[in-house]
Motif scaffolding. Structure first.
Motif, PDB file in Angstrom:
ATOM      1  N   HIS A 119      79.704 -37.634 -15.125  1.00  0.00           N
ATOM      2  CA  HIS A 119      78.997 -37.886 -13.875  1.00  0.00           C
ATOM      3  C   HIS A 119      79.979 -38.137 -12.747  1.00  0.00           C
ATOM      4  N   PHE A 121      79.089 -36.438  -9.526  1.00  0.00           N
ATOM      5  CA  PHE A 121      78.449 -35.854  -8.356  1.00  0.00           C
ATOM      6  C   PHE A 121      77.796 -36.962  -7.537  1.00  0.00           C
ATOM      7  N   VAL A 129      73.587 -34.113 -18.242  1.00  0.00           N
ATOM      8  CA  VAL A 129      74.682 -33.167 -18.367  1.00  0.00           C
ATOM      9  C   VAL A 129      74.434 -32.327 -19.614  1.00  0.00           C
ATOM     10  N   CYS A 189      78.170 -26.272 -12.083  1.00  0.00           N
ATOM     11  CA  CYS A 189      76.756 -25.920 -11.936  1.00  0.00           C
ATOM     12  C   CYS A 189      76.530 -24.547 -12.559  1.00  0.00           C
ATOM     13  N   CYS A 218      73.817 -29.667  -7.517  1.00  0.00           N
ATOM     14  CA  CYS A 218      73.713 -28.260  -7.904  1.00  0.00           C
ATOM     15  C   CYS A 218      72.591 -27.585  -7.131  1.00  0.00           C
ATOM     16  N   ARG A 225      73.334 -28.882 -14.544  1.00  0.00           N
ATOM     17  CA  ARG A 225      74.603 -29.626 -14.477  1.00  0.00           C
ATOM     18  C   ARG A 225      75.271 -29.592 -15.841  1.00  0.00           C
TER      19      ARG A 225
END
Length: 328
Positions: A119, A121, A129, A189, A218, A225
């Motif tokens: 993680h 983003f 994920v 992405c 994304c 993701r």
């Protein structure tokens, strides 16, 4: 274990796998860009599982086919590869630059450091994920690139083995006390449908600005993701730091195996090969230490290799770059 890390970043729930993979082979093969061609256009250094070969049939799950891996996680039979760095001497001959392990990797035989980031983003940091699927493959960067337009491709002039900044888009122009680190960050992405694409990149989308920093969400075209994959390769350029060996005009002397002496053409290749659901378990785990991933010793990783399918000299002093048909 010393040579791998399952670590937390600065923000809560931001975590990643960080581990070493020893050198599996150094040869002119490229089963993604030039499948089946022996030899391929330029020399690569490859790490990971011993199912690596010139063809790499995408219908074959290499997580089941490989029998050993050079990576610290013994369930990771993926293959990761990059171009090879050469030193161009003042007299025009070339010598391959060796790799050395990151500080956490012990006596690993060359290779590189691999990251799988969960993680990072800024706007969808809690999104699930999704691990890559068997048959998945991708590249980032291109040897044809002539501009500094890829934020995932950078270099670090190492003052010591732990140096991480600053990063540049081109080869450092001065001798580096501890060598040069090539940094390669892949998009995170995925379109959720295609395990590959004709150029090995269109099924992926990059919302990042480079490095281990927060990136955008994304887009609808690539909504899934996946782990952010990254390589760090430490090139031991120190044996060539004597500037009397450099070109007479003082220009930097390092060149990628495909002839790029600026650095914009750096690139990385990836073929997924984790065993079963091992990677998904790791990505689902908040505390990665409890993900149950199996590990092996540095000695075991160093023993894994593949026989070269290309019989040529890539290591001694050479009058031209292998496959390039030119001296510089």
């Amino acid at each position: 274990m010393k040579w791998l890390s399952v670590l937390a970043l600065t923000a809560p729930a931001h975590a990643y796998l960080r581990f070493g993979c020893a050198t599996l082979s150094v040869q002119r093969l490229d089963p993604l860009v030039e499948p089946g061609k022996i030899p391929s256009a330029h020399v690569h250094q490859i790490v990971g599982g011993n199912a690596f070969n010139a063809t790499m049939d995408p219908s074959v799950d290499i997580g089941n086919k490989a029998t050993c891996t050079t990576c610290s996680f013994s369930e990771d039979f993926s293959n990761y590869w990059t171009a090879v760095m050469y030193f161009r001497a003042r007299n025009g001959t070339f010598k391959r630059v060796s790799q050395y392990p990151n500080s956490l990797l012990g006596n690993l035989k060359g290779g590189m450091t691999i990251y799988y980031i969960q993680h990072d983003f800024s706007t969808n940091g809690n999104q699930k994920v999704t691990a890559f699927k068997p048959g998945f493959r991708m590249t980032v960067g291109s040897p044809q690139n002539k501009q500094a337009n890829n934020p995932g491709i950078t270099y670090t002039c190492l003052q010591n083995v732990n140096t991480r900044f600053p990063e540049t888009r081109e080869f450092p122009k001065q001798p580096c006390p501890a060598g040069i680190m090539a940094n390669i960050h892949f998009p995170a992405c995925w379109d959720g449908k295609n395990l590959d694409s004709p150029n090995h990149q269109d099924h992926m989308y990059n919302t990042g600005t480079g490095g281990f920093v927060a990136a955008g969400a994304c887009p609808a075209s690539h909504p899934v993701r996946v782990p952010q994959l990254a390589f760090e390769v430490l090139w031991n350029t120190t044996e060539f730091n004597d500037k009397s060996l450099w070109p007479e005009d003082g220009s930097q002397p390092f060149v990628w195996s495909f002839g790029d002496d600026v650095g914009h053409g750096s690139h990385g290749d990836y073929v997924f090969g984790w065993k079963g659901d091992a990677l998904q378990r790791a990505m689902d785990s908040t505390a990665l230490l409890s993900s149950g991933l199996k590990t092996q010793s540095v000695a075991q990783a160093n023993q894994c290799n593949v026989k070269s399918e290309v019989q040529e000299d890539v290591d001694t002093w050479l009058t031209q770059l292998p496959g390039q048909g030119m001296a510089m």
